[in-house]
Design an enzyme around this catalytic site. Structure first.
Site, PDB file in Angstrom:
ATOM      1  N   CYS A 116     107.940  41.041  -3.335  1.00  0.00           N
ATOM      2  CA  CYS A 116     107.157  42.162  -2.827  1.00  0.00           C
ATOM      3  C   CYS A 116     106.258  41.635  -1.729  1.00  0.00           C
ATOM      4  CB  CYS A 116     106.309  42.793  -3.933  1.00  0.00           C
ATOM      5  SG  CYS A 116     107.251  43.558  -5.270  1.00  0.00           S
ATOM      6  N   GLY A 121     109.973  44.553   0.783  1.00  0.00           N
ATOM      7  CA  GLY A 121     110.148  45.615  -0.199  1.00  0.00           C
ATOM      8  C   GLY A 121     110.269  46.963   0.454  1.00  0.00           C
ATOM      9  N   ASN A 131     103.022  40.269  -6.455  1.00  0.00           N
ATOM     10  CA  ASN A 131     104.305  39.820  -5.916  1.00  0.00           C
ATOM     11  C   ASN A 131     104.859  38.758  -6.851  1.00  0.00           C
ATOM     12  OD1 ASN A 131     106.487  38.971  -4.313  1.00  0.00           O
ATOM     13  ND2 ASN A 131     105.199  37.559  -3.147  1.00  0.00           N
ATOM     14  N   GLY A 132     106.041  38.999  -7.406  1.00  0.00           N
ATOM     15  CA  GLY A 132     106.644  38.036  -8.322  1.00  0.00           C
ATOM     16  C   GLY A 132     107.181  38.708  -9.563  1.00  0.00           C
ATOM     17  N   TYR A 161     116.116  33.038   3.163  1.00  0.00           N
ATOM     18  CA  TYR A 161     116.424  34.437   3.450  1.00  0.00           C
ATOM     19  C   TYR A 161     115.231  35.380   3.431  1.00  0.00           C
ATOM     20  CZ  TYR A 161     118.333  39.144   2.587  1.00  0.00           C
ATOM     21  OH  TYR A 161     118.602  40.477   2.638  1.00  0.00           O
TER      22      TYR A 161
END
Length: 511
Positions: free
Chosen positions: A2, A28, A102-103, A259
């Site tokens: 995210c 996201g 985030n995670g 990526y």
């Protein structure tokens, strides 16, 4: 994966947060949210969709205040279609907290039971981020012990979160009437950076998932948030930081460099763009060793993440570099899209070939990675339809053989083309004339060459080694069952610890 932002400024931050989230939109596309604070009151708007679709002028006008947080959501835990799981999440006690995460927590189910039975708190969604918020709220209440909130209590609360939570987390939190809190898990799996801006009215602070947000918003990169560190910025702009974890290991997620992150970002002292160039160099050297007699006319990247690797491969191999695919910017990432049929259809909508770059040629296509293989197979077919005589495929990353449980949507082995196939079988499956993968040691060397201090990396999707030490075959089976898969999971036993990196062993040792 995210995108998160947290800012304490000297002027209204609604537009700044909106612009920052647009820069982080690649992290996201499922949902977006912004929360701000004015005085003792929070203002928040969130919803499903892209940033540009969630916020309208009337929403922005209501987001008043000089500090706030923002979030773009990429679903890895909970429901991808439930608007109630858009972030930030709010809890009113103690003090009033808003959190963006985030995670992915790997012990969220156990924590949820613990929170209900011991902390006497109720979780209303299936999101692990709401679990994390309630753990923090409980620890903050315990740390204050009925007294007035201060920085010591906040840092004790974060230490309590580190003791209880496992997995990957970069977090920004608004504490009503006090300020902005940001912290990173003890392994530093997900990225987080700090930026500073000297404005006329005083110093402004920004915390973000990637440094590119700082660049675009006019902030200077100060440094990364260290693994296990907490940063606290009060509403007056006073900056405090402290290491809150008992033991830490810096093990950033390798897929960020491969990526996930934008190439113009710097993560843990490493330029993402330069690391991808290094990947191309190592891969070219491997190709010279293992495929010396392959006749290739041109090197073509599969846009966008593979471009730096493809350019370096072409230069190292002494071959022309050409753009053979045109990308439709209005189609979302196929990696993120749910369902194989949707991904397969979107490849043709997303990419179109420039026929003259393929016609009659032996082409080397370069991609950043091969995950499910659906996209690769379609792209190889497109190259042949455009007239390519032979199609070879190079992956800047090793085969993705294992589930990722730290915030990337690779939850089941059954969805991964390399999970139970050899490289020769993968080559046949995608229909290429030849296939070459990056070696894992070379991938690590590509990043370490730019920051030799990085000894460890989170590479579980490649080698099955889960750095947090709590991932079992039973856990992976549970994840697969949630996705309706019945294929048994397997943990590769690379050492006596069952494929785990133990903090006690890792701290102070070399890779």
């Amino acid at each position: 994966m995210c995108g998160i932002l947290g800012v304490v400024a000297t002027s209204p931050v609604n537009q700044l947060l909106y612009d920052g989230l647009q820069v982080l939109q690649h992290r996201g596309q499922d949902a977006a949210g912004i929360a701000t604070a004015e005085g003792g009151r929070f203002h928040m708007h969130k919803g499903s969709g892209l940033v540009r679709d969630v916020f309208r002028t009337r929403n922005m006008r209501n987001l008043e205040g000089n500090w706030g947080i923002g979030h773009v959501r990429y679903p890895t835990a909970g429901s991808a279609y439930n608007a109630s799981e858009a972030q930030p999440f709010y809890v009113n006690s103690p003090f009033g907290l808003l959190l963006a995460h985030n995670g992915n927590l790997t012990n969220s189910d156990a924590l949820k039971r613990e929170i209900f039975l011991s902390d006497l708190r109720h979780i209303n969604t299936s999101s692990d981020s709401e679990v994390l918020l309630n753990v923090l709220a409980h620890e903050l209440q315990a740390a204050c012990n009925g007294l007035k909130l201060d920085e010591e209590a906040v840092f004790r609360a974060v230490a309590g979160v580190h003791r209880r939570c496992r997995g990957a987390y970069g977090v920004v939190v608004m504490i009503s009437g006090y300020g902005l809190l940001a912290f990173r898990d003890p392994y530093g799996i997900r990225p987080m950076v700090i930026g500073r801006n000297e404005a006329e009215a005083g110093t402004e602070w920004l915390v973000a998932s990637e440094s590119v947000a700082l660049d675009v918003l006019g902030f200077k990169l100060l440094r990364d948030v260290a693994p296990g560190e907490a940063v606290l910025i009060d509403t007056e702009g006073n900056f405090h930081s402290r290491q809150c974890a008992e033991q830490t290991v810096q093990a950033p997620c390798m897929f960020e460099f491969v990526y996930l992150a934008r190439p113009d970002s710097i993560i843990d002292g490493v330029s993402v763009y330069e690391s991808r160039m290094k990947m191309g160099e190592f891969l070219a050297d491997k190709m010279k060793r293992t495929m010396p007699h392959v006749d290739i006319d041109v090197v073509i990247p599969i846009p966008d993440s593979s471009r730096p690797s493809a350019m370096q491969m072409a230069e190292r191999l002494g071959l022309p570099y050409r753009e053979g695919f045109v990308k439709n910017r209005y189609i979302g990432r196929t990696f993120i899209m749910p369902g194989q049929a949707t991904r397969k259809k979107s490849v043709r909508q997303k990419l179109n070939t420039i026929h003259q770059e393929f016609r009659g040629k032996s082409v080397l296509l370069v991609d950043d990675s091969i995950v499910r293989g659906t996209t690769s197979k379609e792209i190889v077919n497109m190259a042949r339809e455009a007239g390519a005589r032979k199609v070879y495929l190079a992956s800047a990353a090793p085969p993705v053989r294992h589930a990722n449980v730290y915030g990337i949507d690779m939850p089941t082995r059954g969805e991964l083309i390399a999970s139970d196939r050899t490289e020769e079988e993968i080559c046949r499956e995608i229909g290429a004339d030849g296939l070459i993968y990056q070696d894992l040691d070379d991938l690590k060397a590509s990043v370490r060459a730019l920051n030799p201090a990085l000894s460890f990396f989170e590479t579980s999707c490649f080698d099955g080694c889960y750095v947090t030490g709590d991932i079992t075959a039973e856990y992976l089976n549970g994840v697969e069952n949630q996705r309706g898969e019945d294929k048994p999971a397997k943990v590769d036993l690379h050492d006596d610890e069952g494929g785990q990196l133990d903090l006690n062993l890792a701290s102070g040792s070399d890779n």
